[in-house]
Structure formats: structure tokens, C-alpha cells
Design a protein around this motif. Sequence first.
Motif, short mmCIF file in Angstrom:
data_model
loop_
_atom_site.label_atom_id
_atom_site.label_comp_id
_atom_site.label_asym_id
_atom_site.label_seq_id
_atom_site.Cartn_x
_atom_site.Cartn_y
_atom_site.Cartn_z
N ASN A 19 45.91 37.41 47.10
CA ASN A 19 45.18 37.68 45.86
C ASN A 19 43.68 37.71 46.13
O ASN A 19 43.25 37.66 47.28
CB ASN A 19 45.54 36.63 44.80
CG ASN A 19 45.38 35.22 45.32
OD1 ASN A 19 44.44 34.92 46.04
ND2 ASN A 19 46.33 34.35 44.97
N ASN A 57 45.89 38.06 39.27
CA ASN A 57 45.90 36.93 40.19
C ASN A 57 46.62 35.73 39.58
O ASN A 57 46.28 35.30 38.48
CB ASN A 57 44.47 36.52 40.55
CG ASN A 57 43.75 37.65 41.24
OD1 ASN A 57 43.96 37.89 42.42
ND2 ASN A 57 42.94 38.40 40.50
N GLN A 63 50.10 38.10 37.76
CA GLN A 63 50.41 38.58 39.11
C GLN A 63 51.90 38.44 39.35
O GLN A 63 52.48 37.38 39.15
CB GLN A 63 49.64 37.79 40.17
CG GLN A 63 49.88 38.30 41.57
CD GLN A 63 49.04 37.58 42.62
OE1 GLN A 63 48.32 36.64 42.33
NE2 GLN A 63 49.13 38.05 43.85
N TYR A 68 47.49 41.63 47.49
CA TYR A 68 46.36 42.14 46.73
C TYR A 68 46.42 43.66 46.61
O TYR A 68 46.67 44.36 47.58
CB TYR A 68 45.02 41.75 47.40
CG TYR A 68 43.85 42.28 46.63
CD1 TYR A 68 43.25 41.53 45.65
CD2 TYR A 68 43.38 43.58 46.84
CE1 TYR A 68 42.20 42.02 44.90
CE2 TYR A 68 42.33 44.09 46.09
CZ TYR A 68 41.75 43.30 45.13
OH TYR A 68 40.73 43.81 44.38
#
Length: 98
Positions: A19, A57, A63, A68
Motif C-alpha cells: 500500500n 489503503n 483496500q 499498490y
Amino acid sequence: MLAKHKGHVLVVPNQHFDNIYELPLEYATEIHRAAQLTAFAMKDTYRCDGITTRQHNEPAGSQDVWHYHLHVYPRYKRDLFYFTKGFQTNPDKRVIYA
């Protein structure tokens, strides 16, 4: 009816980072450079009214993919983007922007 966001792009680093907290500054710089170039290309190609970028995130930040990545979406007036909740239906039933 759900809106189709023609040209949705994911900018993804080759190296793994869970992340934003793990993302080195030099990667962040290049990812946003790629997102900016993508945004200019979308404005020129799709004649969209705007651009949205999204990056999530941790579970509380929505998330659900633990690598990422940055989403770049072309946006249109009244495109119902925030009503789709990220889900799309049959592509034949989506609004097409010319």
C-alpha cells in the motif's frame, strides 16, 4: 443504468508494495507522472469532462487488493460514477460515451 467509464487505467509498479505506506517516493513520483500522462491522453482521446484517480489503503480504506495500484478514470457530467460502487453489469447494458 450504470455508467461505463471508457478507458479506465490501472497504474501498477513492477515491484511489490502492499500500500501507500510502503511505496518509496521515487515510485510515487513515477506513478503520478504516468497517471498525469494518462489523464492528458484520456482528455484528448475521450473528450471527457474530468478525471478521477483512486487509490485505497487498508480494509477501512476499502483496500481489497494487496498490491499498490492507482486507478485513473475518465469522468463525464452525470456519469453516475459514485453510484456504481465499483461494480459493473453486462457491458452491453452500460452507457457508452461517444
